[in-house]
Design an enzyme around this catalytic site. Sequence first.
Site, PDB file in Angstrom:
ATOM      1  N   ASP A   3      49.100  28.015  50.833  1.00  0.00           N
ATOM      2  CA  ASP A   3      49.929  28.450  51.955  1.00  0.00           C
ATOM      3  C   ASP A   3      49.064  29.416  52.752  1.00  0.00           C
ATOM      4  O   ASP A   3      48.947  30.592  52.407  1.00  0.00           O
ATOM      5  CB  ASP A   3      51.196  29.141  51.448  1.00  0.00           C
ATOM      6  CG  ASP A   3      52.106  29.566  52.584  1.00  0.00           C
ATOM      7  OD1 ASP A   3      52.203  28.836  53.583  1.00  0.00           O
ATOM      8  OD2 ASP A   3      52.710  30.654  52.469  1.00  0.00           O
ATOM      9  N   ASP A  49      54.851  33.644  49.709  1.00  0.00           N
ATOM     10  CA  ASP A  49      53.650  32.828  49.964  1.00  0.00           C
ATOM     11  C   ASP A  49      53.220  32.094  48.692  1.00  0.00           C
ATOM     12  O   ASP A  49      52.747  30.962  48.746  1.00  0.00           O
ATOM     13  CB  ASP A  49      52.491  33.711  50.450  1.00  0.00           C
ATOM     14  CG  ASP A  49      52.899  34.594  51.605  1.00  0.00           C
ATOM     15  OD1 ASP A  49      52.892  34.115  52.743  1.00  0.00           O
ATOM     16  OD2 ASP A  49      53.227  35.771  51.343  1.00  0.00           O
ATOM     17  N   GLU A  98      49.240  23.711  53.864  1.00  0.00           N
ATOM     18  CA  GLU A  98      50.305  23.622  54.853  1.00  0.00           C
ATOM     19  C   GLU A  98      49.693  23.376  56.225  1.00  0.00           C
ATOM     20  O   GLU A  98      48.775  24.079  56.641  1.00  0.00           O
ATOM     21  CB  GLU A  98      51.134  24.906  54.873  1.00  0.00           C
ATOM     22  CG  GLU A  98      52.313  24.820  55.836  1.00  0.00           C
ATOM     23  CD  GLU A  98      53.191  26.039  55.769  1.00  0.00           C
ATOM     24  OE1 GLU A  98      54.100  26.065  54.923  1.00  0.00           O
ATOM     25  OE2 GLU A  98      52.941  26.974  56.550  1.00  0.00           O
TER      26      GLU A  98
END
Length: 192
Positions: free
Chosen positions: A7, A141, A68
């Site tokens: 992330d 996160d 991501e």
Amino acid sequence: MRVLGVDPGLTRCGVGVVEGLAGRPLTMLGVGVVRTPTDADLGHRLVAVEEGLEQWLDEHRPEFVAVERVFSQHNVRTVMGTAQASAVAILCASRRGIPVALHTPSEVKAAVTGSGRADKAQVGAMVTRLLRLDAPPRPADAADALALAICHIWRAPAQNRLQQAVAAHAARAPQTTPRAPAARHASKGRTA
């Protein structure tokens, strides 16, 4: 299949490693956050992200890295840091020959919770449940990185079958030569 989920973020870059196969119980092998000091210059922060990710790659030896996909946000400064950290993750994996997959936030949410509009608490709760953890990983996160890895494990087999089907169809399709468009006659039978 062992997947490192990333992330991306310049201040906090979530990382999580999940192992398993679609349709089978999944196992978390590690979760954490690579942090950079906000007062350091950009170059040093990117190096810190790289060094942190390299340690995770060395320790866990993933077969895939799921990152991501960066999407447009209202805050350009935030999206730039996210994009830069994302590029570092892609670079680290690619340097080692590890395949990288990019997943959108809504794709990850839909895979893990069933809704592409789920909030961070719902994602954290489902990650906790799916990986049989005692508590949701903190900060968010870290939970998001695990969700990315889970999404990739569940979606990769279907995506691979789809790519193979498209390739097989293309190989079987007769190769046709495009025809030139018919010439137009300006005069249409008239003489000047």
